[in-house]
Every structure is written in C-alpha cells, then in structure tokens.
Scaffold this motif. Structure first.
Motif, PDB file in Angstrom:
ATOM      1  N   ASP A 175       0.825  -1.213   0.000  1.00 57.78           N
ATOM      2  CA  ASP A 175       0.000   0.000   0.000  1.00 57.78           C
ATOM      3  C   ASP A 175       0.858   1.262   0.000  1.00 57.78           C
ATOM      4  O   ASP A 175       0.413   2.322  -0.439  1.00 57.78           O
ATOM      5  CB  ASP A 175      -0.924   0.016   1.219  1.00 57.78           C
ATOM      6  CG  ASP A 175      -1.984  -1.076   1.166  1.00 57.78           C
ATOM      7  OD1 ASP A 175      -2.232  -1.586   0.057  1.00 57.78           O
ATOM      8  OD2 ASP A 175      -2.551  -1.415   2.218  1.00 57.78           O
ATOM      9  N   ARG A 349      -5.437   2.517 -11.672  1.00 64.12           N
ATOM     10  CA  ARG A 349      -4.731   2.437 -10.389  1.00 64.12           C
ATOM     11  C   ARG A 349      -4.948   1.068  -9.752  1.00 64.12           C
ATOM     12  O   ARG A 349      -4.026   0.467  -9.193  1.00 64.12           O
ATOM     13  CB  ARG A 349      -5.221   3.532  -9.438  1.00 64.12           C
ATOM     14  CG  ARG A 349      -4.656   4.912  -9.720  1.00 64.12           C
ATOM     15  CD  ARG A 349      -5.205   5.927  -8.747  1.00 64.12           C
ATOM     16  NE  ARG A 349      -4.845   5.593  -7.378  1.00 64.12           N
ATOM     17  CZ  ARG A 349      -3.769   6.044  -6.751  1.00 64.12           C
ATOM     18  NH1 ARG A 349      -2.921   6.841  -7.384  1.00 64.12           N
ATOM     19  NH2 ARG A 349      -3.518   5.710  -5.508  1.00 64.12           N
ATOM     20  N   ARG A 350      -6.181   0.577  -9.843  1.00 63.12           N
ATOM     21  CA  ARG A 350      -6.487  -0.725  -9.264  1.00 63.12           C
ATOM     22  C   ARG A 350      -5.805  -1.833 -10.067  1.00 63.12           C
ATOM     23  O   ARG A 350      -5.316  -2.819  -9.491  1.00 63.12           O
ATOM     24  CB  ARG A 350      -8.002  -0.924  -9.226  1.00 63.12           C
ATOM     25  CG  ARG A 350      -8.671  -0.029  -8.185  1.00 63.12           C
ATOM     26  CD  ARG A 350     -10.177  -0.056  -8.270  1.00 63.12           C
ATOM     27  NE  ARG A 350     -10.757   0.648  -7.117  1.00 63.12           N
ATOM     28  CZ  ARG A 350     -12.047   0.925  -6.975  1.00 63.12           C
ATOM     29  NH1 ARG A 350     -12.900   0.545  -7.918  1.00 63.12           N
ATOM     30  NH2 ARG A 350     -12.477   1.573  -5.896  1.00 63.12           N
ATOM     31  N   LEU A 353      -2.302  -2.169  -9.026  1.00 58.53           N
ATOM     32  CA  LEU A 353      -2.166  -2.888  -7.767  1.00 58.53           C
ATOM     33  C   LEU A 353      -2.319  -4.390  -7.973  1.00 58.53           C
ATOM     34  O   LEU A 353      -1.626  -5.188  -7.328  1.00 58.53           O
ATOM     35  CB  LEU A 353      -3.207  -2.373  -6.764  1.00 58.53           C
ATOM     36  CG  LEU A 353      -3.150  -2.955  -5.355  1.00 58.53           C
ATOM     37  CD1 LEU A 353      -1.772  -2.757  -4.737  1.00 58.53           C
ATOM     38  CD2 LEU A 353      -4.217  -2.316  -4.469  1.00 58.53           C
ATOM     39  N   ARG A 356       0.843  -5.709  -9.197  1.00 59.50           N
ATOM     40  CA  ARG A 356       1.816  -5.740  -8.098  1.00 59.50           C
ATOM     41  C   ARG A 356       1.564  -6.939  -7.205  1.00 59.50           C
ATOM     42  O   ARG A 356       2.491  -7.637  -6.788  1.00 59.50           O
ATOM     43  CB  ARG A 356       1.704  -4.431  -7.306  1.00 59.50           C
ATOM     44  CG  ARG A 356       2.740  -4.263  -6.207  1.00 59.50           C
ATOM     45  CD  ARG A 356       2.574  -2.922  -5.522  1.00 59.50           C
ATOM     46  NE  ARG A 356       2.803  -1.833  -6.459  1.00 59.50           N
ATOM     47  CZ  ARG A 356       2.334  -0.604  -6.311  1.00 59.50           C
ATOM     48  NH1 ARG A 356       1.563  -0.306  -5.276  1.00 59.50           N
ATOM     49  NH2 ARG A 356       2.606   0.330  -7.178  1.00 59.50           N
ATOM     50  N   ARG A 357       0.288  -7.212  -6.884  1.00 62.97           N
ATOM     51  CA  ARG A 357      -0.034  -8.350  -6.028  1.00 62.97           C
ATOM     52  C   ARG A 357       0.320  -9.671  -6.695  1.00 62.97           C
ATOM     53  O   ARG A 357       0.656 -10.643  -6.018  1.00 62.97           O
ATOM     54  CB  ARG A 357      -1.529  -8.328  -5.680  1.00 62.97           C
ATOM     55  CG  ARG A 357      -1.933  -7.212  -4.716  1.00 62.97           C
ATOM     56  CD  ARG A 357      -3.436  -7.207  -4.513  1.00 62.97           C
ATOM     57  NE  ARG A 357      -3.849  -6.152  -3.584  1.00 62.97           N
ATOM     58  CZ  ARG A 357      -5.122  -5.835  -3.332  1.00 62.97           C
ATOM     59  NH1 ARG A 357      -6.104  -6.510  -3.942  1.00 62.97           N
ATOM     60  NH2 ARG A 357      -5.410  -4.861  -2.488  1.00 62.97           N
ATOM     61  N   SER A 361       4.874  -6.447 -11.518  1.00 67.19           N
ATOM     62  CA  SER A 361       4.724  -4.998 -11.671  1.00 67.19           C
ATOM     63  C   SER A 361       5.293  -4.501 -12.988  1.00 67.19           C
ATOM     64  O   SER A 361       4.732  -3.592 -13.620  1.00 67.19           O
ATOM     65  CB  SER A 361       5.414  -4.281 -10.513  1.00 67.19           C
ATOM     66  OG  SER A 361       4.794  -4.596  -9.290  1.00 67.19           O
TER      67      SER A 361
END
Length: 398
Positions: A175, A349-350, A353, A356-357, A361
C-alpha cells in the motif's frame, strides 16, 4: 469539484475537534490563513497564551490533554476517545474519496500514531483497536500516495511498525510502495536485511523480516526471490498454490504446471476437507484447465459497480482478474466520454495494484506504455491519469 454549498453542508456535519485539526494543519502551510485566524483571535481580545489554553490546538496541546473518559492514572483512551478517532478517520476517508487537493497526510499520520501508541500501551490490543489501527494505516497510505512524504522518513516509520509486535499486522507494504519509491523501498530492505543478517533463533523479529522481504520481492517483481522464500515454507499445499500463481502470472507456465504436479504428488489429497479448494486450484493448473470462476467480478464491472467489484476481487487470484480490469479500462477509454476517462484512471490504479499483487509490476509498465501509445492524442485522458497519480511513461510525461 465540490461546490461551496455542498462543502459547507459537509463541514457542518463534522465535530469541532476534527475541524480544529484540519484548520491547524492547513494554517501551518498557509501563511494567509494563519494571519486571518490570528486576526480573529486578536479581535476577540484573546492573547496567544489564552488562545492556546482555550482552544487546546497549539502544538502538543491535545496530546497532553486526556480524553473525557480517560483513566487519569494511565491516560488510556476509553470509548469517548474511540468514537472521536472514528470521527476523524471518517473525515479523512471522505476527503480522500472526494479527491480533495488538500494535504491530509498530517492528520492521517497523527491519528495513526495515536492508535499505534494505544496498541503498544495495551500490550494485547482488542480486535476493535486493531481494526481501527488497520483503517488508520490504510488511510495514511492513501494520503501519502496523493501527497508523497520524504521517502526515508516514511520508510523509518514503516520499519518501526513492522518490528512492533502489537501493531505489525496493520502494515501492508504494498500500500505504501508508490509513496516510498525506489529509495524508500531500498531503505526498508536494508533494515530488513540487517535483521536477517543477525541470524539467531526464529524470533518474532526474524519472522517479521522474512515476511517483509517477501513483500519487497513481490513489489519489485523479483519472481525467483518470491519462489525461493515461499519454498522455505514447503511442504504446504496453500504455499504451493501461491508459488504456482506467482509462476503463472509471470508467464512461466511450464514451471507452474511442474510445481502443481509435484505438490499434488506430495500433498494429502482427499484426506483434508479444508484443503479441497487448494487441491482443486492446483489440479486446474496441472491439467491446464481454465482459471477459477470470476463471473462475479465481471458482472459487477459490467454494471458499472466498480467499488463493489473491487471488494469482491479480494477473493480471487490477482492474475485471474487482471484481464477483466484491462477490458474494463479499455472499454471506458474507447467510449470517448470525458467523464469515463476519470473512471478509467481509477480502474488503472487498481489494475496496477493487481499486477503488483501478482508479482509482475514490470508487466504493468509495458501494458500501460502500449495502451497510452494507442491513445496518446487523448489529452483529457492523460490529464486524468496525472490527477490520479498514475505514473506516465517518460515519452508522455512531459
């Protein structure tokens, strides 16, 4: 942009202390506002000392003043303080949700620090306090993304929380990844590596360091390190599934299939009802079956219920829902509706993420460059992405 009557109506719903917090934080940055407030104070015949004592808003004043129902012997917050902090958190969330241009990081940080102190003092914080703390840290991360703080200062704050047993679970490094940047992440990693280098027994500090090292590897898309760290926890079917997902998301399908087959060969298939979903997921990978059912997310995105869809996403593997969010973003952009560009920026943006999760990335950067290469002439879209703090490729950032 919020119209003045709407803003006024919202401000009237806030409690006095919350308004005082916001005004004081803004006055520290806005000299004109500070002078106006000082003029109002002087016009009422209040000296600086009297003003401080009556308002309780000078530096450190409300930190020293106990809550209405606090135990004077311990200073511990009671229910009135809990309600007060909930009110502050509600305010911060409303401002962030509304896309305020005001910097609410000081207020969010102050609230998180008060809850951290309460958790440390209690030694064994209640579930309610931990829930409140998690919310405060999450809001602070959002505020930092909008108004980045000095990376080293933020990194040191996170490091303290990571190795603080009562509050460790409230911190999710991903985060804060955007606000930390490369320098901040490097600072966190150096602290983690120092703890791991100490060796010794399997203490809480060492376990915390390993967990954060894994997070850093996921954030930086270091697939080999992620797999290596997870492999230390084998044999466990749930860990095997996580390894498979990381490999599959990175496009290393042959390795994912081989690992799934090995896990099924070593695991207690059919003997543990609780592991059935994990076994089924591994079996799908091994036999090249389609991924898990994501129709619930697809349905909500199709109905423009984006916030509801994002809540449901938590129950799915990120790599399974990435295609849905890519399709959603591209449909919003292709609509050529300027209002939808703002929605597309939020979903991007989501999507970032989710990448990334999934531990990939770098693939998001490649995807974004290709997407914007096709839509480089949509200046309104680029403006919305900048406002949403989606980092543009260098060729488009100017």
């Amino acid at each position: 942009m919020t119209r003045r009557p709407e803003l006024r109506a919202f401000l009237l719903t806030l409690d006095t202390e919350t308004l005082v917090h916001i005004l004081c934080e803004q006055a520290d940055r806005d000299e004109e506002l500070r002078q106006r407030l000082t003029g109002l104070r002087d016009s009422r015949g209040l000296g600086s000392a009297e003003g401080a004592s009556s308002s309780g808003v000078e530096d450190g004043a409300d930190d020293e003043r106990p809550a209405d129902d606090a135990d004077p012997g311990t200073g511990r917050s009671t229910r009135s303080d809990t309600v007060q902090l909930d009110s502050v958190l509600d305010t911060v969330q409303r401002l962030l949700d509304a896309g305020t241009s005001a910097d609410v990081t000081p207020l969010a940080r102050r609230t998180a620090d008060r809850l951290v102190a309460a958790a440390r003092e209690s030694g064994d914080p209640s579930a309610r306090l931990l829930e409140q703390l998690g919310r405060a840290v999450s809001l602070y991360s959002r505020a930092c993304a909008a108004h980045p703080q000095p990376s080293r200062e933020l990194a040191e704050w996170i490091i303290q929380l990571v190795f603080d047993s009562p509050v460790r679970s409230a911190v999710r490094l991903a985060d804060f990844a955007e606000a930390l940047g490369d320098d901040g992440l490097a600072w966190v990693r150096s602290a983690v590596d120092a703890v791991l280098a100490e060796g010794g027994d399997d203490s809480d500090r060492v376990r915390a360091a390993r967990a954060v090292r894994l997070e850093i590897a996921e954030i930086t898309s270091d697939v080999d390190t992620v797999v290596g760290l997870l492999s230390e926890e084998l044999p466990r079917l749930d860990v095997s599934l996580r390894i498979v997902r990381v490999l599959r998301a990175a496009g290393r399908h042959s390795e994912a299939i081989a690992h799934a087959a090995k896990a099924l060969g070593n695991g207690p298939v059919g003997h543990d009802g609780g592991s059935a979903p994990v076994v089924e997921a591994l079996e799908r990978v091994r036999t090249r079956q389609p991924p898990s059912d994501t129709s619930d997310v697809e349905r909500l995105l199709g109905a423009d219920r984006y916030d509801e869809a994002w809540k449901v996403v938590a129950g799915h593997d990120p790599s399974d829902v990435i295609p849905l969010y890519r399709q959603c973003v591209e449909q919003l952009i292709d609509s050529r509706n300027a209002q939808n560009y703002e929605l597309a920026a939020v979903q991007l943006r989501r999507l970032r993420l989710l990448y990334r999760r999934a531990g990939i990335s770098q693939e998001f950067s490649t995807y974004l460059a290709g997407l914007l290469g096709r839509h480089r002439r949509k200046t309104r879209l680029l403006d919305e992405l900048r406002k949403a703090r989606v980092a543009l490729p260098k060729v488009l950032a100017g």
